[in-house]
Write an enzyme that holds these catalytic residues in place. Structure first.
Site, PDB file in Angstrom:
ATOM      1  N   THR A  15     -26.134  59.255  10.752  1.00 33.81           N
ATOM      2  CA  THR A  15     -27.057  58.522   9.887  1.00 33.81           C
ATOM      3  C   THR A  15     -28.442  58.512  10.520  1.00 33.81           C
ATOM      4  O   THR A  15     -28.572  58.383  11.737  1.00 33.81           O
ATOM      5  CB  THR A  15     -26.580  57.082   9.614  1.00 33.81           C
ATOM      6  OG1 THR A  15     -27.517  56.437   8.744  1.00 33.81           O
ATOM      7  CG2 THR A  15     -26.438  56.268  10.896  1.00 33.81           C
ATOM      8  N   SER A  16     -29.465  58.651   9.689  1.00 36.13           N
ATOM      9  CA  SER A  16     -30.834  58.628  10.220  1.00 36.13           C
ATOM     10  C   SER A  16     -31.250  57.203  10.564  1.00 36.13           C
ATOM     11  O   SER A  16     -32.231  56.970  11.256  1.00 36.13           O
ATOM     12  CB  SER A  16     -31.799  59.230   9.186  1.00 36.13           C
ATOM     13  OG  SER A  16     -31.674  58.509   7.958  1.00 36.13           O
ATOM     14  N   CYS A  68     -17.998  44.423 -23.805  1.00 42.21           N
ATOM     15  CA  CYS A  68     -19.320  43.971 -24.267  1.00 42.21           C
ATOM     16  C   CYS A  68     -20.146  45.086 -24.902  1.00 42.21           C
ATOM     17  O   CYS A  68     -21.274  44.857 -25.348  1.00 42.21           O
ATOM     18  CB  CYS A  68     -20.110  43.350 -23.106  1.00 42.21           C
ATOM     19  SG  CYS A  68     -20.658  44.556 -21.897  1.00 42.21           S
ATOM     20  N   TYR A  87     -24.416  62.099 -11.129  1.00 45.46           N
ATOM     21  CA  TYR A  87     -23.381  61.455 -10.321  1.00 45.46           C
ATOM     22  C   TYR A  87     -22.010  62.074 -10.588  1.00 45.46           C
ATOM     23  O   TYR A  87     -21.203  62.215  -9.678  1.00 45.46           O
ATOM     24  CB  TYR A  87     -23.395  59.932 -10.538  1.00 45.46           C
ATOM     25  CG  TYR A  87     -24.429  59.281  -9.649  1.00 45.46           C
ATOM     26  CD1 TYR A  87     -25.737  59.093 -10.100  1.00 45.46           C
ATOM     27  CD2 TYR A  87     -24.145  58.956  -8.324  1.00 45.46           C
ATOM     28  CE1 TYR A  87     -26.709  58.580  -9.269  1.00 45.46           C
ATOM     29  CE2 TYR A  87     -25.110  58.436  -7.480  1.00 45.46           C
ATOM     30  CZ  TYR A  87     -26.392  58.257  -7.946  1.00 45.46           C
ATOM     31  OH  TYR A  87     -27.358  57.760  -7.102  1.00 45.46           O
ATOM     32  N   HIS A 118     -22.363  51.340   0.144  1.00 41.11           N
ATOM     33  CA  HIS A 118     -23.179  51.823  -0.976  1.00 41.11           C
ATOM     34  C   HIS A 118     -22.321  52.246  -2.157  1.00 41.11           C
ATOM     35  O   HIS A 118     -22.785  52.999  -3.007  1.00 41.11           O
ATOM     36  CB  HIS A 118     -24.067  52.996  -0.511  1.00 41.11           C
ATOM     37  CG  HIS A 118     -25.103  52.563   0.481  1.00 41.11           C
ATOM     38  ND1 HIS A 118     -25.754  53.444   1.323  1.00 41.11           N
ATOM     39  CD2 HIS A 118     -25.579  51.331   0.811  1.00 41.11           C
ATOM     40  CE1 HIS A 118     -26.606  52.772   2.092  1.00 41.11           C
ATOM     41  NE2 HIS A 118     -26.506  51.490   1.800  1.00 41.11           N
ATOM     42  N   CYS A 177     -21.581  43.688 -17.768  1.00 43.57           N
ATOM     43  CA  CYS A 177     -20.587  42.635 -17.428  1.00 43.57           C
ATOM     44  C   CYS A 177     -19.785  43.008 -16.185  1.00 43.57           C
ATOM     45  O   CYS A 177     -18.961  42.218 -15.728  1.00 43.57           O
ATOM     46  CB  CYS A 177     -19.668  42.372 -18.625  1.00 43.57           C
ATOM     47  SG  CYS A 177     -18.390  43.615 -18.882  1.00 43.57           S
ATOM     48  N   ASN A 211     -21.549  56.297   2.958  1.00 48.89           N
ATOM     49  CA  ASN A 211     -21.256  57.433   2.078  1.00 48.89           C
ATOM     50  C   ASN A 211     -20.482  56.983   0.852  1.00 48.89           C
ATOM     51  O   ASN A 211     -19.768  55.975   0.891  1.00 48.89           O
ATOM     52  CB  ASN A 211     -20.459  58.499   2.850  1.00 48.89           C
ATOM     53  CG  ASN A 211     -21.250  59.037   4.027  1.00 48.89           C
ATOM     54  OD1 ASN A 211     -22.480  58.925   4.056  1.00 48.89           O
ATOM     55  ND2 ASN A 211     -20.553  59.557   5.019  1.00 48.89           N
ATOM     56  N   ILE A 212     -20.648  57.734  -0.224  1.00 52.88           N
ATOM     57  CA  ILE A 212     -19.969  57.390  -1.483  1.00 52.88           C
ATOM     58  C   ILE A 212     -18.872  58.404  -1.807  1.00 52.88           C
ATOM     59  O   ILE A 212     -18.275  58.352  -2.878  1.00 52.88           O
ATOM     60  CB  ILE A 212     -21.006  57.283  -2.638  1.00 52.88           C
ATOM     61  CG1 ILE A 212     -21.859  58.553  -2.768  1.00 52.88           C
ATOM     62  CG2 ILE A 212     -21.889  56.060  -2.426  1.00 52.88           C
ATOM     63  CD1 ILE A 212     -22.874  58.493  -3.920  1.00 52.88           C
TER      64      ILE A 212
HETATM   65  N1  APR Z   1     -22.911  65.714  12.303  1.00 52.84           N
HETATM   66  C1  APR Z   1     -23.526  64.533  12.604  1.00 52.84           C
HETATM   67  N2  APR Z   1     -24.745  64.179  12.135  1.00 52.84           N
HETATM   68  C2  APR Z   1     -25.363  65.062  11.321  1.00 52.84           C
HETATM   69  C3  APR Z   1     -24.793  66.313  10.965  1.00 52.84           C
HETATM   70  C4  APR Z   1     -23.511  66.619  11.492  1.00 52.84           C
HETATM   71  N3  APR Z   1     -22.908  67.784  11.209  1.00 52.84           N
HETATM   72  N4  APR Z   1     -25.679  66.968  10.143  1.00 52.84           N
HETATM   73  C5  APR Z   1     -26.739  66.148   9.990  1.00 52.84           C
HETATM   74  N5  APR Z   1     -26.559  65.014  10.703  1.00 52.84           N
HETATM   75  C6  APR Z   1     -27.462  63.863  10.817  1.00 52.84           C
HETATM   76  C7  APR Z   1     -28.919  64.161  10.511  1.00 52.84           C
HETATM   77  O1  APR Z   1     -29.578  64.593  11.680  1.00 52.84           O
HETATM   78  C8  APR Z   1     -29.415  62.773  10.060  1.00 52.84           C
HETATM   79  O2  APR Z   1     -29.829  62.014  11.185  1.00 52.84           O
HETATM   80  O3  APR Z   1     -27.057  62.928   9.828  1.00 52.84           O
HETATM   81  C9  APR Z   1     -28.170  62.118   9.452  1.00 52.84           C
HETATM   82  C10 APR Z   1     -28.234  62.024   7.949  1.00 52.84           C
HETATM   83  O4  APR Z   1     -29.285  61.152   7.622  1.00 52.84           O
HETATM   84  P1  APR Z   1     -29.634  60.929   6.066  1.00 52.84           P
HETATM   85  O5  APR Z   1     -29.679  62.260   5.375  1.00 52.84           O
HETATM   86  O6  APR Z   1     -30.828  60.030   6.031  1.00 52.84           O
HETATM   87  O7  APR Z   1     -28.368  60.173   5.481  1.00 52.84           O
HETATM   88  P2  APR Z   1     -28.001  58.638   5.664  1.00 52.84           P
HETATM   89  O8  APR Z   1     -28.525  58.112   6.959  1.00 52.84           O
HETATM   90  O9  APR Z   1     -26.547  58.512   5.426  1.00 52.84           O
HETATM   91  O10 APR Z   1     -28.802  57.934   4.451  1.00 52.84           O
HETATM   92  C11 APR Z   1     -28.562  56.554   4.268  1.00 52.84           C
HETATM   93  O11 APR Z   1     -29.851  56.667   2.226  1.00 52.84           O
HETATM   94  O12 APR Z   1     -30.384  57.717   0.268  1.00 52.84           O
HETATM   95  C12 APR Z   1     -29.651  56.690   0.815  1.00 52.84           C
HETATM   96  O13 APR Z   1     -27.725  55.772  -0.145  1.00 52.84           O
HETATM   97  C13 APR Z   1     -28.180  56.883   0.567  1.00 52.84           C
HETATM   98  O14 APR Z   1     -26.339  56.206   1.974  1.00 52.84           O
HETATM   99  C14 APR Z   1     -27.565  56.917   1.951  1.00 52.84           C
HETATM  100  C15 APR Z   1     -28.622  56.233   2.804  1.00 52.84           C
END
Ligand code: APR
Length: 234
Positions: A184-185, A146, A68, A116, A127, A99-100
């Site tokens: 995000t996926s 602690c 990390y 997250h 604690c 995102n972190i």
């Molecule tokens: N612009 C927009 N989207 C994009 C780009 C880009 N340049 N490059 C990739 N992507 C898309 C991918 O196609 C995918 O659908 O971003 C998405 C990323 O998906 P993940 O890798 O699954 O990330 P995320 O959805 O944020 O994961 C959620 O999973 O592991 C945990 O805590 C972690 O917050 C995270 C959570």
């Protein structure tokens, strides 16, 4: 601009309050790896159960601590891109992010809710007292209160999301006039269920992603990347 982006830009123009819901794809063009993209995704190289779960921390915290802090350094070296800046420049946006990293904040976004946690926050693993001291990869600090180990302020698999942030995000999703999902996926719950709060209310939901995702059935997909599409949209 193609018609899809033009129509989507009109939805944003007509909205007063736009909630931007982001995932790792938002940071991809800043050079930070996503999790599930084939070949480049973090989880294709690192086992999440071994490096991002509360069980692994209890068993063997040192490797997680180092990983990390390494990711924190990568995030510090990354720069916000034009997509982050377009979101921040629009007075009508607020951000809920999975995102972190701190790229939204560094681009100037004033309202950023981290579901997250953050690579830049640390607390006592027992604690929960915040730790604002130095951190180094070779030693894990101990809580002055602690004596237990200090941990990264992120949410691991097997842990609940922070309550205040969840409430905040849910509230904004229910009052937004438009939602933009970016990068995000949509496979990790409960975060991925948040845009559905807006969808169920009939709020327009747009999605910026190079590919269709689990959330595409609830949104109008604008195929493209965060850095290229968001400036045209906002
Ligand atoms: N612009 C927009 N989207 C994009 C780009 C880009 N340049 N490059 C990739 N992507 C898309 C991918 O196609 C995918 O659908 O971003 C998405 C990323 O998906 P993940 O890798 O699954 O990330 P995320 O959805 O944020 O994961 C959620 O999973 O592991 C945990 O805590 C972690 O917050 C995270 C959570």
């Amino acid at each position: 601009m193609n018609t899809c982006v033009e129509q989507a830009a009109r939805v944003i123009q007509d909205a007063q309050r736009v909630e931007v819901f982001t995932g790792a794809g938002m940071s991809a063009e800043s050079g930070l790896d996503t999790f599930r993209d084939a070949t480049t995704g973090i989880w294709s190289k690192v086992d999440p159960q071994a490096m991002a779960s509360i069980g692994a921390w209890a068993k063997d915290p040192e490797p997680m601590w180092r990983w990390y802090l390494h990711r924190r350094d990568l995030a510090l070296r990354a720069q916000p891109h034009a997509g982050h800046r377009a979101v921040a420049a629009s007075a009508k946006t607020a951000v809920t992010t999975q995102n972190i990293d701190d790229l939204h904040e560094r681009a100037g976004s004033g309202t950023v809710t981290h579901l997250h946690g953050s690579l830049f926050e640390f607390r006592c693993s027992i604690c929960a007292r915040p730790w604002r001291g130095e951190v180094h990869p070779e030693t894990i600090p101990e809580c002055p209160l602690c004596g237990n180990l200090i941990r990264p302020g992120v949410v691991w698999f097997g842990e609940a999301l922070p309550h205040r942030e969840w409430e905040e995000a849910e509230q904004r999703m229910s009052t937004a006039d438009a939602v933009i999902i970016v990068g995000t996926s949509g496979v990790v719950q409960p975060a991925a269920s948040l845009p559905l709060v807006a969808f169920d209310l009939g709020t327009p939901v747009l999605e910026v992603s190079p590919v269709a995702t689990e959330l595409s059935r609830y949104s109008r997909l604008i195929q493209g990347t965060a850095e290229k599409v968001l400036p045209a949209l906002l």
